[in-house]
Design an enzyme around this catalytic site. Structure first.
Site, PDB file in Angstrom:
ATOM      1  N   LYS A  23      46.675  44.110   3.197  1.00 21.97           N
ATOM      2  CA  LYS A  23      47.460  43.397   4.209  1.00 21.97           C
ATOM      3  C   LYS A  23      48.882  43.953   4.241  1.00 21.97           C
ATOM      4  O   LYS A  23      49.356  44.492   3.244  1.00 21.97           O
ATOM      5  CB  LYS A  23      47.549  41.912   3.835  1.00 21.97           C
ATOM      6  CG  LYS A  23      46.289  41.116   4.071  1.00 21.97           C
ATOM      7  CD  LYS A  23      46.505  39.663   3.688  1.00 21.97           C
ATOM      8  CE  LYS A  23      45.256  38.835   3.919  1.00 21.97           C
ATOM      9  NZ  LYS A  23      44.823  38.788   5.323  1.00 21.97           N
ATOM     10  N   ARG A  47      34.159  35.422   4.368  1.00 26.36           N
ATOM     11  CA  ARG A  47      32.782  35.245   4.842  1.00 26.36           C
ATOM     12  C   ARG A  47      31.772  35.789   3.827  1.00 26.36           C
ATOM     13  O   ARG A  47      30.643  35.312   3.756  1.00 26.36           O
ATOM     14  CB  ARG A  47      32.620  35.901   6.222  1.00 26.36           C
ATOM     15  CG  ARG A  47      32.786  37.398   6.241  1.00 26.36           C
ATOM     16  CD  ARG A  47      33.050  37.940   7.644  1.00 26.36           C
ATOM     17  NE  ARG A  47      34.410  37.666   8.087  1.00 26.36           N
ATOM     18  CZ  ARG A  47      34.887  37.982   9.296  1.00 26.36           C
ATOM     19  NH1 ARG A  47      34.113  38.575  10.185  1.00 26.36           N
ATOM     20  NH2 ARG A  47      36.117  37.695   9.631  1.00 26.36           N
TER      21      ARG A  47
HETATM   22  N1  BES Z   1      42.570  34.734   4.477  1.00 23.52           N
HETATM   23  C1  BES Z   1      42.564  35.498   5.671  1.00 23.52           C
HETATM   24  C2  BES Z   1      42.778  34.663   6.916  1.00 23.52           C
HETATM   25  C3  BES Z   1      44.122  34.007   7.061  1.00 23.52           C
HETATM   26  C4  BES Z   1      45.094  34.599   7.835  1.00 23.52           C
HETATM   27  C5  BES Z   1      44.377  32.794   6.478  1.00 23.52           C
HETATM   28  C6  BES Z   1      46.314  33.997   7.982  1.00 23.52           C
HETATM   29  C7  BES Z   1      45.610  32.169   6.639  1.00 23.52           C
HETATM   30  C8  BES Z   1      46.573  32.778   7.383  1.00 23.52           C
HETATM   31  C9  BES Z   1      41.229  36.236   5.815  1.00 23.52           C
HETATM   32  O1  BES Z   1      40.638  36.614   4.632  1.00 23.52           O
HETATM   33  C10 BES Z   1      41.497  37.473   6.578  1.00 23.52           C
HETATM   34  O2  BES Z   1      42.174  38.315   6.071  1.00 23.52           O
HETATM   35  N2  BES Z   1      40.931  37.560   7.778  1.00 23.52           N
HETATM   36  C11 BES Z   1      41.113  38.682   8.621  1.00 23.52           C
HETATM   37  C12 BES Z   1      39.749  39.122   9.081  1.00 23.52           C
HETATM   38  C13 BES Z   1      39.740  40.409   9.829  1.00 23.52           C
HETATM   39  C14 BES Z   1      40.020  41.557   8.888  1.00 23.52           C
HETATM   40  C15 BES Z   1      38.392  40.570  10.467  1.00 23.52           C
HETATM   41  C16 BES Z   1      41.977  38.270   9.793  1.00 23.52           C
HETATM   42  O3  BES Z   1      41.783  37.176  10.306  1.00 23.52           O
HETATM   43  O4  BES Z   1      42.867  39.026  10.149  1.00 23.52           O
HETATM   44 MN    MN Z   2      41.277  38.485   3.937  1.00 23.42          MN
END
Ligand code: BES
Ligand code: MN
Ligand code: ZN
Length: 479
Positions: A260, A334
């Site tokens: 990230k 997921r």
């Molecule tokens: N934990 C994150 C989602 C999230 C984002 C929670 C912001 C709280 C605040 C999740 O694991 C994630 O990183 N999701 C990605 C998925 C994508 C790579 C398909 C996302 O939503 O960007």
């Molecule tokens: Mn994630």
């Protein structure tokens, strides 16, 4: 802060609070047990001059040398939630005082008011070592004065919920170095003192049971994963579990190799909110000795980049036997949930499942912090959860799943991929989860990515972790 219910006057209060609505009339006799003569006089004067006293939201402040009086204008709150909000607002206002009393009309009012005060005055301040005493909340005694006698037992369920929410928030606010999967699991294990059954699977047990997707997420971290299985059997007549809960417990989500960006990454210590909610709801049920049977499974892992981490492009065979091409290691939630969902169905035969997870940024962008997203294969279950959300102030908005979204996660080389397209990320993530739900099982998925953290602070949810979902699921499971 401790809650007290009294019928007689409380001595040496710093603040006395009166609620004042349109129909309210000055009643010195009724207040004789609450106010002394001098206070009664001050109040009479003030109320006769302040025309807005009964306006909703208006606060008439009479700060005295010894005891202060606050008159809250109310629009006769109509439901439990409004009383809770009022209690929270009052608690916020008087947090620098030590002993506060509020005059209330009945048991319902008193209990909801007190619950609100307990939720609203929550703070996470264990890591301050230099803060001065006076900078921290001072409120120690919160008295609810009511003509009718209120018993401890009347407040039991409210106290349980307050306890559970505060526990959940503590877990979520805890930094990831202090709440690794191992530590989290050990904390859950402690809950057996309440009559909950807790089984913890360590890495070896997870390998044996086939939690391959969850293990894939965890393999980049030096902190080993855990699965915790928590159950409450309050209905001894029934052997079965009427509902299964599954929670995402990513104790830190760096994104893994699909790292990230740095800004805000610290928030990802809260990527275990779903698990905290599941554990806390079970704690609430146990504290209430609720006559229901509920089982929860939480997947506790840390998602880190390293030489041993899973790579984009890797293919893993899940517990269900379906293969997954992991195209983005940041879509890890997921993966963890896929195995947990399969496990709870195989092991406990549950026919109704609710999962809860900080799953997608897409749902957060769609709904902001006003609603969590709900995805479901069953209208009845979905409606019941939405209703429980409205009653508890944790609002849900239904988002769609269908075959078209499902198709978007087909992989070129495996049964599915863990990525959808550029858009509809909440729906494609939900479709991924649905592939781990067996025929005839009712299922709802709550995506709480946008609501797990409160940025500004609201009456019932002060700044920081909200532990969104505990009140809503408690409401639903007890209904
Ligand atoms: N934990 C994150 C989602 C999230 C984002 C929670 C912001 C709280 C605040 C999740 O694991 C994630 O990183 N999701 C990605 C998925 C994508 C790579 C398909 C996302 O939503 O960007
Ligand atoms: Mn994630
Ligand atoms: Zn995540």
């Amino acid at each position: 802060m401790k809650i007290f219910f009294d019928t007689k006057s409380v001595k040496d209060c710093d603040v006395k609070v009166l609620l004042w609505g349109k129909g309210s009339r000055f009643n010195a006799e009724k207040w004789a047990s609450f106010l002394n003569k001098e206070e009664t006089e001050v109040l009479k004067q003030a109320l006769s001059t302040d025309k807005d006293a009964a306006k909703k939201g208006h606060v008439l402040e009479l700060w005295g040398k010894k005891t202060s009086l606050l008159v809250y204008g109310i629009d006769a709150p109509k439901d439990a939630l409004q009383w809770q909000n009022l209690g929270a607002s009052v608690a916020a206002k008087v947090q620098k005082k030590q002993k506060v009393a509020v005059l209330v009309e009945d048991v319902e009012q008193a209990c909801n008011f007190a619950l609100g005060a307990e939720l609203g005055s929550y703070r996470f301040d264990k890591y301050f070592t230099k803060k001065k005493e006076e900078d921290l909340p001072q409120l120690e005694e919160f008295h609810l004065l009511c003509e009718k006698k209120i018993k401890e037992a009347d407040y039991k369920d409210f106290a349980a919920l307050a306890n559970a929410v505060r526990y959940g928030r503590d877990l979520c606010n805890e930094p990831a170095n202090a709440l690794t999967p191992e530590i989290f699991a050990a904390d859950i294990k402690r809950l057996t003192y309440l009559g909950l059954k807790v089984d913890v699977l360590d890495k070896k047990a997870m390998q044996k049971a086939g939690f391959n997707l969850a293990l894939a997420v965890a393999q980049g971290s030096v902190n080993e994963p855990r699965i915790a299985v928590i159950s409450w059997q309050g209905n001894k007549k029934d052997k079965e579990f009427s509902c299964g809960l599954v929670g995402k417990g990513v104790t830190f989500d760096s994104g893994g190799i699909s790292l990230k960006p740095g800004a805000g990454m610290g928030d990802m210590k809260q990527d275990m909110t779903g698990a905290a909610v599941v554990v806390s709801v079970l704690k609430a049920l146990a504290l209430q000795k609720a006559p229901v049977n509920v089982v929860g499974v939480v997947g506790l892992v840390e998602n880190m980049p390293s030489g041993s981490a899973i790579r984009p492009g890797d293919v893993v065979t899940s517990m269900s036997g379906q293969t997954v091409e992991i195209l983005n290691t940041d879509a890890e939630g997921r993966l963890v949930l896929g195995d947990c969902l399969w496990y709870i169905q195989e092991k406990f035969g549950v026919k109704k499942i609710i999962d809860i997870a900080t799953l997608t940024g897409a749902t957060m962008r769609a709904l902001g912090s006003e609603y969590a997203g709900i995805f479901s294969n069953d209208d009845g279950l979905c409606q019941a959860l939405i209703k429980a959300g409205t009653l508890s102030g944790e609002n849900l908005w239904r988002l769609p799943i269908n075959e078209a979204y499902d198709k978007m996660i087909n992989s070129d080389i495996a049964d599915m991929k863990n990525l959808g397209g550029a858009n509809a990320g909440g729906s494609t993530a939900a479709c991924f989860l649905q592939r781990y739900i067996q025929p005839k099982v009712k299922w709802a998925h709550l995506d709480i990515a946008g609501v797990d953290k409160e940025e500004k602070g609201r009456p019932l949810t002060p700044k920081g972790a909200t532990a969104f979902g505990i009140r809503l699921l408690n409401e639903y499971l007890k209904a």
